[in-house]
Design a protein around this motif. Structure first.
Motif, PDB file in Angstrom:
ATOM      1  N   GLU A  94     -34.169 -66.187  -5.796  1.00  0.00           N
ATOM      2  CA  GLU A  94     -34.762 -64.916  -5.384  1.00  0.00           C
ATOM      3  C   GLU A  94     -34.994 -64.863  -3.875  1.00  0.00           C
ATOM      4  OE1 GLU A  94     -38.622 -62.244  -6.603  1.00  0.00           O
ATOM      5  OE2 GLU A  94     -37.837 -63.686  -8.045  1.00  0.00           O
ATOM      6  N   LYS A  95     -35.301 -66.007  -3.287  1.00  0.00           N
ATOM      7  CA  LYS A  95     -35.587 -66.057  -1.851  1.00  0.00           C
ATOM      8  C   LYS A  95     -34.347 -65.719  -1.019  1.00  0.00           C
ATOM      9  CE  LYS A  95     -37.350 -69.170   1.689  1.00  0.00           C
ATOM     10  NZ  LYS A  95     -37.803 -70.522   1.995  1.00  0.00           N
ATOM     11  N   THR A  96     -33.199 -66.280  -1.392  1.00  0.00           N
ATOM     12  CA  THR A  96     -31.972 -66.074  -0.612  1.00  0.00           C
ATOM     13  C   THR A  96     -31.054 -65.013  -1.219  1.00  0.00           C
ATOM     14  OG1 THR A  96     -30.816 -67.811  -1.815  1.00  0.00           O
ATOM     15  CG2 THR A  96     -31.983 -68.453   0.208  1.00  0.00           C
ATOM     16  N   LEU A  97     -31.387 -64.553  -2.414  1.00  0.00           N
ATOM     17  CA  LEU A  97     -30.568 -63.583  -3.146  1.00  0.00           C
ATOM     18  C   LEU A  97     -29.169 -64.113  -3.457  1.00  0.00           C
ATOM     19  CD1 LEU A  97     -31.553 -60.310  -1.261  1.00  0.00           C
ATOM     20  CD2 LEU A  97     -32.445 -61.135  -3.433  1.00  0.00           C
ATOM     21  N   CYS A  98     -29.042 -65.421  -3.618  1.00  0.00           N
ATOM     22  CA  CYS A  98     -27.760 -66.039  -3.949  1.00  0.00           C
ATOM     23  C   CYS A  98     -27.728 -66.376  -5.439  1.00  0.00           C
ATOM     24  CB  CYS A  98     -27.550 -67.322  -3.153  1.00  0.00           C
ATOM     25  SG  CYS A  98     -27.139 -67.014  -1.438  1.00  0.00           S
ATOM     26  N   ALA A  99     -26.567 -66.194  -6.029  1.00  0.00           N
ATOM     27  CA  ALA A  99     -26.411 -66.485  -7.454  1.00  0.00           C
ATOM     28  C   ALA A  99     -25.040 -67.080  -7.706  1.00  0.00           C
ATOM     29  CB  ALA A  99     -26.579 -65.209  -8.271  1.00  0.00           C
ATOM     30  N   ILE A 100     -24.960 -67.830  -8.794  1.00  0.00           N
ATOM     31  CA  ILE A 100     -23.680 -68.294  -9.297  1.00  0.00           C
ATOM     32  C   ILE A 100     -23.478 -67.589 -10.630  1.00  0.00           C
ATOM     33  CG2 ILE A 100     -22.355 -70.242 -10.180  1.00  0.00           C
ATOM     34  CD1 ILE A 100     -23.796 -72.021  -8.209  1.00  0.00           C
ATOM     35  N   LEU A 101     -22.387 -66.843 -10.711  1.00  0.00           N
ATOM     36  CA  LEU A 101     -22.070 -66.087 -11.916  1.00  0.00           C
ATOM     37  C   LEU A 101     -20.874 -66.717 -12.606  1.00  0.00           C
ATOM     38  CD1 LEU A 101     -22.287 -62.476 -10.436  1.00  0.00           C
ATOM     39  CD2 LEU A 101     -24.079 -63.762 -11.583  1.00  0.00           C
ATOM     40  N   ARG A 102     -20.886 -66.674 -13.919  1.00  0.00           N
ATOM     41  CA  ARG A 102     -19.750 -67.177 -14.699  1.00  0.00           C
ATOM     42  C   ARG A 102     -19.215 -66.031 -15.545  1.00  0.00           C
ATOM     43  NH1 ARG A 102     -20.964 -71.930 -18.700  1.00  0.00           N
ATOM     44  NH2 ARG A 102     -22.277 -70.306 -19.555  1.00  0.00           N
ATOM     45  N   VAL A 103     -17.896 -65.869 -15.495  1.00  0.00           N
ATOM     46  CA  VAL A 103     -17.231 -64.814 -16.259  1.00  0.00           C
ATOM     47  C   VAL A 103     -15.895 -65.359 -16.742  1.00  0.00           C
ATOM     48  CG1 VAL A 103     -16.102 -63.785 -14.236  1.00  0.00           C
ATOM     49  CG2 VAL A 103     -16.597 -62.357 -16.219  1.00  0.00           C
ATOM     50  N   LEU A 132     -19.178 -65.418  -1.704  1.00  0.00           N
ATOM     51  CA  LEU A 132     -19.051 -66.563  -0.810  1.00  0.00           C
ATOM     52  C   LEU A 132     -17.978 -67.527  -1.275  1.00  0.00           C
ATOM     53  CD1 LEU A 132     -22.839 -67.264  -0.192  1.00  0.00           C
ATOM     54  CD2 LEU A 132     -21.268 -65.925   1.216  1.00  0.00           C
ATOM     55  N   GLN A 133     -17.831 -67.705  -2.576  1.00  0.00           N
ATOM     56  CA  GLN A 133     -16.823 -68.596  -3.138  1.00  0.00           C
ATOM     57  C   GLN A 133     -16.434 -68.098  -4.517  1.00  0.00           C
ATOM     58  OE1 GLN A 133     -18.936 -72.479  -2.714  1.00  0.00           O
ATOM     59  NE2 GLN A 133     -16.903 -73.204  -2.133  1.00  0.00           N
ATOM     60  N   ALA A 134     -15.231 -68.389  -4.901  1.00  0.00           N
ATOM     61  CA  ALA A 134     -14.761 -68.113  -6.256  1.00  0.00           C
ATOM     62  C   ALA A 134     -13.874 -69.267  -6.681  1.00  0.00           C
ATOM     63  CB  ALA A 134     -13.986 -66.808  -6.286  1.00  0.00           C
ATOM     64  N   SER A 135     -14.020 -69.671  -7.935  1.00  0.00           N
ATOM     65  CA  SER A 135     -13.235 -70.798  -8.412  1.00  0.00           C
ATOM     66  C   SER A 135     -13.135 -70.744  -9.928  1.00  0.00           C
ATOM     67  CB  SER A 135     -13.887 -72.114  -8.003  1.00  0.00           C
ATOM     68  OG  SER A 135     -13.188 -73.199  -8.578  1.00  0.00           O
ATOM     69  N   PRO A 136     -12.007 -71.177 -10.478  1.00  0.00           N
ATOM     70  CA  PRO A 136     -11.911 -71.271 -11.930  1.00  0.00           C
ATOM     71  C   PRO A 136     -12.643 -72.501 -12.480  1.00  0.00           C
ATOM     72  CG  PRO A 136      -9.844 -71.943 -10.934  1.00  0.00           C
ATOM     73  CD  PRO A 136     -10.734 -71.464  -9.822  1.00  0.00           C
ATOM     74  N   PHE A 137     -13.117 -73.368 -11.593  1.00  0.00           N
ATOM     75  CA  PHE A 137     -13.815 -74.584 -12.005  1.00  0.00           C
ATOM     76  C   PHE A 137     -15.205 -74.624 -11.376  1.00  0.00           C
ATOM     77  CE2 PHE A 137      -9.270 -75.507 -11.485  1.00  0.00           C
ATOM     78  CZ  PHE A 137      -8.941 -75.690 -12.818  1.00  0.00           C
ATOM     79  N   LEU A 138     -16.233 -74.818 -12.190  1.00  0.00           N
ATOM     80  CA  LEU A 138     -17.605 -74.850 -11.684  1.00  0.00           C
ATOM     81  C   LEU A 138     -17.830 -75.996 -10.703  1.00  0.00           C
ATOM     82  CD1 LEU A 138     -19.715 -73.953 -14.831  1.00  0.00           C
ATOM     83  CD2 LEU A 138     -19.282 -72.549 -12.818  1.00  0.00           C
TER      84      LEU A 138
END
Length: 100
Positions: A44-53, A81-87
């Motif tokens: 919440e502080k930086t508004l950064c998230a990692i999403l999985r789809v 910032l980044q996208a990848s098929p592997f976590l």
């Protein structure tokens, strides 16, 4: 990463997930809103998230987030910032790797 140029309210994790679903619904309708998206981490502080789809929904998610321009009647923007098929690939940045 979500950016609020004029400050504004910072959404909780549940509100952030709802924002993602509403962005999908706005651009892709009910089919987009039904896309399974998981918020793995959210700061919440930086508004950064990692999403999985799932891979077939990647373009729908990316387009919905980048075309969203407002949150609670205030301007906002998402920056991928980044996208990848592997976590595991998201755990570090190869451009910052220091070789000895």
């Amino acid at each position: 990463r979500r950016e609020l140029p004029d400050g504004g309210a910072r959404p909780s994790a549940a509100q952030f997930k709802q924002l993602v679903v509403s962005a999908l619904r706005e651009l892709h309708g009910e089919v987009g809103a039904a896309l399974p998206v998981d918020v793995l981490t959210y700061e919440e502080k930086t508004l950064c998230a990692i999403l999985r789809v799932i891979s077939s929904g990647f373009v729908k998610l990316w387009s919905a987030l980048t075309l969203l321009g407002f949150y609670q009647n205030r301007r906002c923007a998402f920056r991928v910032l980044q996208a990848s098929p592997f976590l595991i690939a998201l755990s570090g940045n190869s451009r910052e790797l220091v070789l000895d």
